[in-house]
Scaffold this active site. Structure first.
Site, PDB file in Angstrom:
ATOM      1  N   THR A 184      39.159   0.010 -32.563  1.00 22.77           N
ATOM      2  CA  THR A 184      38.035   0.349 -31.866  1.00 22.77           C
ATOM      3  C   THR A 184      37.059  -0.888 -32.323  1.00 22.77           C
ATOM      4  O   THR A 184      37.277  -1.951 -32.988  1.00 22.77           O
ATOM      5  CB  THR A 184      37.455   1.663 -32.989  1.00 22.77           C
ATOM      6  OG1 THR A 184      36.562   2.201 -32.261  1.00 22.77           O
ATOM      7  CG2 THR A 184      36.993   1.314 -33.982  1.00 22.77           C
ATOM      8  N   ALA A 212      34.868  -5.049 -25.144  1.00 19.73           N
ATOM      9  CA  ALA A 212      35.561  -4.148 -24.156  1.00 19.73           C
ATOM     10  C   ALA A 212      36.522  -5.124 -23.055  1.00 19.73           C
ATOM     11  O   ALA A 212      37.434  -4.742 -22.862  1.00 19.73           O
ATOM     12  CB  ALA A 212      34.971  -3.110 -23.610  1.00 19.73           C
ATOM     13  N   CYS A 248      39.212  -6.862 -25.840  1.00 25.37           N
ATOM     14  CA  CYS A 248      40.060  -6.290 -26.589  1.00 25.37           C
ATOM     15  C   CYS A 248      40.657  -5.054 -25.857  1.00 25.37           C
ATOM     16  O   CYS A 248      39.815  -4.085 -25.403  1.00 25.37           O
ATOM     17  CB  CYS A 248      39.521  -6.024 -27.850  1.00 25.37           C
ATOM     18  SG  CYS A 248      40.405  -4.871 -29.041  1.00 25.37           S
ATOM     19  N   THR A 296      39.734  -1.549 -26.900  1.00 23.08           N
ATOM     20  CA  THR A 296      38.194  -0.987 -27.085  1.00 23.08           C
ATOM     21  C   THR A 296      37.857  -0.944 -25.460  1.00 23.08           C
ATOM     22  O   THR A 296      38.228  -1.585 -24.616  1.00 23.08           O
ATOM     23  CB  THR A 296      37.356  -2.411 -27.540  1.00 23.08           C
ATOM     24  OG1 THR A 296      37.698  -2.811 -28.846  1.00 23.08           O
ATOM     25  CG2 THR A 296      35.641  -2.108 -27.678  1.00 23.08           C
TER      26      THR A 296
END
Length: 184
Positions: A12, A166, A169, A172
């Site tokens: 996350t 995002a 990764c 994410t």
């Protein structure tokens, strides 16, 4: 190549920005189990206590909820003293056999302070009003630091940093939840 355990929940990204009388914590909604996205709209950022503290967590979800509950109990014991409550939680985290095994980190903020509570029981304050944790934390941190000197608001910086994380990764996503408070 790095091998991942397919039964481990990964990733996350959580970022916090304190700027111009606002403090923001933002996080994505993705929960991954191994290489599978299990959920895309998890809420990892929320208000705790009497609503005057915001928190975002990364790591094992059950562990994070345990820590959130413990922090809320400390906030009841030390009302309006986030730093004190966090330090007391960190003491428990380091000395309690059960808590020492928890695999989670949290970013917490109130009007006066922003703190990271780490899995080793540390309580850290951010540099430049910016901090990030989680699998995309380094990407979000770099983006937020690059933007902190611009005329963007704390929320705009947090959202942009999360979107950059995002994009990079795989753990994410772009389902971003933001909570903010007025800051001193």
């Amino acid at each position: 190549m790095i091998e991942h355990n397919p039964t481990t929940i990964y990733g996350t990204t959580i970022v916090t920005v304190r700027k111009d009388g606002k403090v923001v914590i933002a996080g994505d909604g993705q929960v991954s189990l191994g290489n599978t996205v299990m959920k895309g709209n998890a809420r990892k950022v929320r208000r705790i206590g009497k609503g005057n503290v915001i928190a975002g967590f990364a790591g094992a979800t059950a562990d994070a909820f345990t820590l959130l509950e413990r922090l809320e109990a400390k906030l009841e014991q030390y009302p309006d003293q986030l730093m004190r409550a966090s330090v007391e939680l960190a003491k428990d985290w380091r000395t309690d056999r059960y808590l020492r095994k928890l695999e989670a980190m949290m970013l917490v903020a109130d009007s006066k302070a922003t703190l990271a509570l780490t899995g080793t029981g540390d309580v850290l304050e951010p540099e430049q009003g910016v901090m990030a944790i989680g699998s995309g934390g380094n990407y979000a941190l770099a983006a937020a630091r690059a933007l902190i000197e611009t005329d963007k608001s704390a929320e705009e910086i947090a959202r942009k940093a999360m979107n950059i994380a995002a994009d990079i990764c795989i753990y994410t996503n772009h389902n971003i939840i933001v909570e903010s408070l007025d800051a001193q």
